[in-house]
Design an enzyme around this catalytic site. Structure first.
Site, PDB file in Angstrom:
ATOM      1  N   CYS A  39       5.142  -6.398   1.625  1.00 12.70           N
ATOM      2  CA  CYS A  39       5.550  -5.035   1.676  1.00 12.70           C
ATOM      3  C   CYS A  39       4.703  -4.155   2.760  1.00 12.70           C
ATOM      4  O   CYS A  39       5.134  -4.344   3.739  1.00 12.70           O
ATOM      5  CB  CYS A  39       5.317  -4.586   0.327  1.00 12.70           C
ATOM      6  SG  CYS A  39       5.927  -2.541   0.209  1.00 12.70           S
ATOM      7  N   TYR A  40       3.879  -3.539   2.487  1.00 13.00           N
ATOM      8  CA  TYR A  40       3.215  -2.694   3.684  1.00 13.00           C
ATOM      9  C   TYR A  40       2.718  -3.694   4.520  1.00 13.00           C
ATOM     10  O   TYR A  40       2.541  -3.741   5.708  1.00 13.00           O
ATOM     11  CB  TYR A  40       2.125  -1.574   3.003  1.00 13.00           C
ATOM     12  CG  TYR A  40       1.361  -1.092   3.929  1.00 13.00           C
ATOM     13  CD1 TYR A  40       1.843  -0.074   4.900  1.00 13.00           C
ATOM     14  CD2 TYR A  40      -0.063  -1.572   4.525  1.00 13.00           C
ATOM     15  CE1 TYR A  40       1.091   1.003   5.462  1.00 13.00           C
ATOM     16  CE2 TYR A  40      -0.682  -0.775   5.334  1.00 13.00           C
ATOM     17  CZ  TYR A  40      -0.247   0.418   5.944  1.00 13.00           C
ATOM     18  OH  TYR A  40      -0.787   1.052   6.998  1.00 13.00           O
ATOM     19  N   SER A  50     -21.347  -7.450 -29.429  1.00 16.55           N
ATOM     20  CA  SER A  50     -20.730  -6.306 -29.747  1.00 16.55           C
ATOM     21  C   SER A  50     -19.497  -6.650 -30.801  1.00 16.55           C
ATOM     22  O   SER A  50     -18.781  -5.904 -31.451  1.00 16.55           O
ATOM     23  CB  SER A  50     -19.947  -5.378 -28.536  1.00 16.55           C
ATOM     24  OG  SER A  50     -18.935  -6.204 -28.313  1.00 16.55           O
ATOM     25  N   GLY A  55       0.630  -1.235  -0.015  1.00 24.29           N
ATOM     26  CA  GLY A  55       0.391  -0.123  -0.142  1.00 24.29           C
ATOM     27  C   GLY A  55       0.795   1.197   0.044  1.00 24.29           C
ATOM     28  O   GLY A  55       1.945   1.153   0.211  1.00 24.29           O
ATOM     29  N   LYS A  97      -9.427 -10.273 -17.195  1.00 23.24           N
ATOM     30  CA  LYS A  97      -9.442 -10.351 -18.577  1.00 23.24           C
ATOM     31  C   LYS A  97      -8.841 -11.630 -19.234  1.00 23.24           C
ATOM     32  O   LYS A  97      -9.150 -12.310 -20.044  1.00 23.24           O
ATOM     33  CB  LYS A  97      -8.843  -9.012 -19.003  1.00 23.24           C
ATOM     34  CG  LYS A  97      -8.767  -8.972 -20.722  1.00 23.24           C
ATOM     35  CD  LYS A  97     -10.382  -8.283 -21.014  1.00 23.24           C
ATOM     36  CE  LYS A  97     -10.354  -8.165 -22.310  1.00 23.24           C
ATOM     37  NZ  LYS A  97     -11.883  -7.205 -22.817  1.00 23.24           N
ATOM     38  N   GLU A 154       5.069 -10.411  -6.388  1.00 21.52           N
ATOM     39  CA  GLU A 154       3.640 -10.518  -7.444  1.00 21.52           C
ATOM     40  C   GLU A 154       4.350  -9.569  -8.849  1.00 21.52           C
ATOM     41  O   GLU A 154       3.516 -10.061  -9.627  1.00 21.52           O
ATOM     42  CB  GLU A 154       2.446  -9.691  -7.069  1.00 21.52           C
ATOM     43  CG  GLU A 154       2.616  -8.188  -6.860  1.00 21.52           C
ATOM     44  CD  GLU A 154       3.091  -7.633  -5.544  1.00 21.52           C
ATOM     45  OE1 GLU A 154       3.859  -8.363  -4.969  1.00 21.52           O
ATOM     46  OE2 GLU A 154       2.770  -6.429  -5.256  1.00 21.52           O
ATOM     47  N   ALA A 205     -18.784 -11.599 -26.104  1.00 18.75           N
ATOM     48  CA  ALA A 205     -18.755 -13.047 -26.859  1.00 18.75           C
ATOM     49  C   ALA A 205     -18.594 -14.253 -26.014  1.00 18.75           C
ATOM     50  O   ALA A 205     -19.446 -15.320 -25.919  1.00 18.75           O
ATOM     51  CB  ALA A 205     -17.548 -13.279 -27.874  1.00 18.75           C
ATOM     52  N   HIS A 246       8.170  -7.248  -3.461  1.00 16.50           N
ATOM     53  CA  HIS A 246       6.989  -7.796  -4.120  1.00 16.50           C
ATOM     54  C   HIS A 246       7.241  -8.727  -4.956  1.00 16.50           C
ATOM     55  O   HIS A 246       7.659  -8.830  -6.108  1.00 16.50           O
ATOM     56  CB  HIS A 246       6.819  -6.394  -4.998  1.00 16.50           C
ATOM     57  CG  HIS A 246       6.088  -5.163  -4.394  1.00 16.50           C
ATOM     58  ND1 HIS A 246       5.006  -4.965  -3.879  1.00 16.50           N
ATOM     59  CD2 HIS A 246       6.718  -4.028  -3.915  1.00 16.50           C
ATOM     60  CE1 HIS A 246       4.758  -3.842  -3.322  1.00 16.50           C
ATOM     61  NE2 HIS A 246       5.887  -3.316  -3.404  1.00 16.50           N
ATOM     62  N   VAL A 253     -14.601  -9.235 -26.813  1.00 15.54           N
ATOM     63  CA  VAL A 253     -14.380 -10.501 -26.274  1.00 15.54           C
ATOM     64  C   VAL A 253     -15.158 -10.874 -25.338  1.00 15.54           C
ATOM     65  O   VAL A 253     -15.923 -11.888 -24.901  1.00 15.54           O
ATOM     66  CB  VAL A 253     -12.870 -10.445 -25.438  1.00 15.54           C
ATOM     67  CG1 VAL A 253     -12.586 -11.937 -25.005  1.00 15.54           C
ATOM     68  CG2 VAL A 253     -11.741  -9.878 -26.510  1.00 15.54           C
ATOM     69  N   ASP A 254     -15.585  -9.720 -24.322  1.00 15.35           N
ATOM     70  CA  ASP A 254     -16.422  -9.947 -23.057  1.00 15.35           C
ATOM     71  C   ASP A 254     -17.843 -10.500 -23.412  1.00 15.35           C
ATOM     72  O   ASP A 254     -18.382 -11.215 -22.868  1.00 15.35           O
ATOM     73  CB  ASP A 254     -16.312  -8.501 -22.063  1.00 15.35           C
ATOM     74  CG  ASP A 254     -15.014  -8.194 -21.842  1.00 15.35           C
ATOM     75  OD1 ASP A 254     -14.099  -9.031 -22.086  1.00 15.35           O
ATOM     76  OD2 ASP A 254     -14.741  -6.998 -21.558  1.00 15.35           O
TER      77      ASP A 254
END
Ligand code: XMP
Length: 516
Positions: free
Chosen positions: A87-88, A228, A60, A372, A177, A234, A175, A231-232
C-alpha cells in the site's frame, strides 16, 4: 550487505503508522518467520548491521505527496536485502526508485477485482483473477526502471503489483495482510520464500529461546511472580518455572472476586500439576470487609487495588524476601505502544490490582516479543489447561466491577452462579473464542416475576457479550436467540433469587465493555 548464510531469519516491518505494521508482523509470524516492527526511519547502516532476511514497508495513513510524509532511507533499497512494499509502502518504494506516484481519479476502497500474473515470483501459483482489499487515493502511475508490472486493477488498469526479482524488490498496492484478501497470505509466503527466510518461528523454538534467555538473565537469583488467574501471568510463570524451577515463587492473592472455579484452577495448574512453589493467600474476607458499604465504582477500584498491593507485598516479603527478579506478562503490542520495545515499565493492568512502580525488582518479561495468539500457543505447548490458555480478558478488580453497588458474599455468589452458566452455554454453542468478553452483570435493582403460582421479587442479571479486536471499540455480539433463551432458562431455573435475564445491546462507544 547481508548474505544468505549470515542473515538472521527475521523480517523487519517498517512502520508507517495506523496499526498496519502489527497485522503484517503477525501474518509473517503465522508463516513461522520471526518478525519485528521497526520505525520507518531506520537507517541503511542499522539494517545492514542487523541483517534481517527481508523488509516489509507497511501501509500508512498519509499521502507520499504531503509535506513531512514519512519515507525511508533510500540506501535501504541498495543493500540487497529483499523488500516488499505494501500500500503506502508500494508507493514509497516506487517513488524512491524513480517511479511516479500521483493522485488517482479512480481511488479504490474495499473489495476490488485484481488481475495478476501467475508466472511472476510474487504471485506464483495464484489465480490470474482474484479479489483484493484496497484503500488508497494515490497510485503508482509509472513503475521504476527494472520493474515488471505484474498486476492491475479497475477499468483504468492501475498498477497494483510490481516486482524486480533480480533485486528481490516487490510491492503491491492492496493489503495482503487482511482476511478480505483471500490470497494475501500467499503473497507474504512468496516474499518470504524469495527472501530465503527459514520458517523457524514455532512454539517449541520460542519456548527454548525464552528458557535460555531467562536462565541467562536470572542466573541463580530468586524470582517472584504474581499470578492473577489470567493468561499472560500464567504463561509467563510457566516459562520461568521451566527455566529456573524452584528459584521461582508464585504468589496468588485470592481476593474472592474471580469467576467460578478460577482460583481452584490456579491451584491445580501451578500447585499440583507444575508443582511450583505457590503461595496462595486467602484474602477473601479482607476484601469483603474493605468493600463493605462501598458503592461508587472508582472507590471500589481503589480499594481493591490498594488491598491487593498490601497483601501481595506482605506475602512476597514473607515467602520470597530475597527475590531480586519480578516476572511481568508484558506483551509485544504493549511495548510497541510504549515506544518500540525499549521501555520496561510495569503496566498496571497486567496485575490484579496493579503493582506500584517503585518496587525494587529487575523485570523478567518472557512474553515481550509475543502477540496474544502466540502466548496462547506457547501456553498450550507448555501444558497449561485449556480454560486458562483461552481465558477472556478480565478486569483487575474482577467481579467487583460487575456487581453494581455493594459487593457482598451473597451478591458474589449470585453473580458467579449466573456468570458460570453464561460462559458454559456460549462455550457449548461454540461461540466462546469469537467473543472477546462475555459475562453476567448484577445490577442494583430488583424485579417482579412469577414462578409457579407465586409472585417473585428477585434480582435480574444482564448478559454482556462483545466482539472486539483490542477493547478500544467493541460491538455487542450477535448471539442467536436460542442460545440467549437457553441461558435465560437455565439461569432462572438454577440460580435461586434471579428471576429475569436481560441482554445488553450497546456497543462501545457509546457504552463501555464493563458496566462500572
Ligand atoms: P471498558 O469497560 O472500559 O473496558 O470498555 C475495556 C477493557 O478493560 C477492562 N477493564 C479493566 N481492566 N482494571 C483492569 O485491569 C480495570 O479497572 C478495568 N476496567 C475495565 C475490561 O474488562 C475490558 O477488557
Amino acid at each position: 550487505m547481508s548474505s544468505q548464510s549470515d542473515q538472521h531469519d527475521t523480517v523487519f516491518v517498517l512502520d508507517f503508522g495506523a496499526q498496519y505494521a502489527q497485522v503484517i508482523a503477525r501474518r509473517v509470524r503465522e508463516a513461522h518467520v520471526y518478525s519485528e516492527i521497526v520505525a520507518h526511519d531506520i537507517t541503511a547502516a542499522e539494517v545492514a548491521e542487523r541483517r534481517p532476511a527481508g523488509l516489509i514497508l507497511s501501509g500508512g495513513p498519509k499521502s507520499v505527496h504531503v509535506e513531512g510524509a514519512p519515507s525511508i532511507d533510500p540506501g535501504i533499497l541498495d543493500l540487497g536485502v529483499p523488500v516488499l512494499g505494501i500500500c503506502y509502502g508500494h508507493q514509497v518504494m516506487a517513488q524512491a526508485l524513480g517511479g511516479r506516484v500521483a493522485k488517482t481519479d479512480a481511488p479504490e476502497f474495499g473489495r476490488t477485482e485484481f488481475t495478476g500474473d501467475p508466472s511472476s515470483t510474487l504471485l506464483a501459483d495464484q489465480p490470474d483473477s482474484q479479489t483484493v482489499w484496497m484503500s488508497h487515493n494515490d497510485a503508482v502511475v509509472e513503475a521504476p526502471e527494472g520493474f515488471a508490472v505484474i498486476g492491475r486493477t479497475g477499468v483504468s488498469q492501475q498498477i497494483a503489483a510490481m516486482e524486480d526479482p533480480s533485486r528481490r524488490l516487490f510491492s503491491v498496492q492492496y493489503h495482503p495482510e487482511v482476511s478480505h484478501t483471500p490470497h494475501g497470505q500467499d503473497v507474504i509466503k512468496s516474499f518470504l520464500h524469495a527472501a530465503g527466510a527459514r520458517p523457524s518461528w514455532t512454539a517449541l523454538n520460542v519456548i527454548d529461546e525464552a528458557v535460555e534467555a531467562i536462565r541467562a538473565q536470572v542466573g541463580d537469583g530468586q524470582v517472584l511472580c504474581g499470578l492473577s488467574g489470567g493468561v499472560d501471568s500464567a504463561v509467563a510463570a510457566a516459562l520461568v518455572h521451566r527455566a529456573v524451577g524452584d528459584q521461582l515463587t508464585c504468589v496468588f492473592v485470592d481476593h474472592g472476586l474471580l469467576r467460578h472455579n478460577e482460583a481452584e484452577q490456579v491451584q491445580q495448574a501451578f500447585g499440583d500439576h507444575f508443582d511450583t512453589h505457590l503461595v496462595t493467600v486467602d484474602a477473601k474476607e479482607r476484601f469483603l470487609t474493605a468493600l463493605a458499604g462501598v458503592t461508587e465504582p472508582e472507590e471500589k477500584r481503589k480499594i481493591i487495588g490498594r488491598e491487593f498491593i498490601r497483601v501481595f507485598e506482605a506475602a512476597s516479603l514473607e515467602h520470597a524476601g530475597d527475590a531480586k527478579f519480578l516476572v511481568q506478562g508484558t506483551l509485544y503490542p504493549d511495548l510497541i505502544e510504549s515506544g518500540h520495545g525499549t521501555a520496561s515499565t510495569i503496566k498496571s493492568h497486567h496485575n490484579v490490582g496493579g503493582l506500584p512502580d517503585d518496587l525494587e525488582f529487575d523485570l523478567v518479561e518472557p512474553l515481550r516479543w509475543l502477540f496474544k495468539d502466540e502466548v496462547r500457543m506457547v501456553g498450550e505447548e507448555l501444558g497449561l489447561p485449556e480454560e486458562m490458555v483461552w481465558r477472556q480478558p478480565f478486569p483487575g478488580p474482577g467481579l467487583g466491577v460487575r456487581i453494581i453497588g455493594e459487593v457482598t458474599q451473597e451478591r458474589l455468589d449470585l453473580l458467579r452462579a449466573a456468570d458460570r452458566i453464561v460462559l458454559a452455554e456460549l462455550k457449548r454453542a461454540g461461540l466462546e473464542r469469537e467473543i472477546w468478553q462475555s459475562f453476567a452483570v448484577l445490577p442494583a435493582i430488583r424485579s417482579v416475576g412469577v414462578q409457579g403460582d407465586e409472585r417473585t421479587y428477585g434480582h435480574p442479571i444482564i448478559i454482556r457479550a462483545v466482539t472486539s479486536e483490542d477493547a478500544m471499540t467493541a460491538d455487542f455480539a450477535r448471539i442467536p436467540y436460542d442460545v440467549l433463551e437457553k441461558i435465560a432458562t437455565r439461569v432462572i431455573n438454577e440460580v435461586p433469587g434471579i428471576n429475569r435475564v436481560a441482554y445488553d445491546v450497546t456497543s462501545k462507544p457509546p457504552g463501555t465493555i464493563e458496566w462500572e
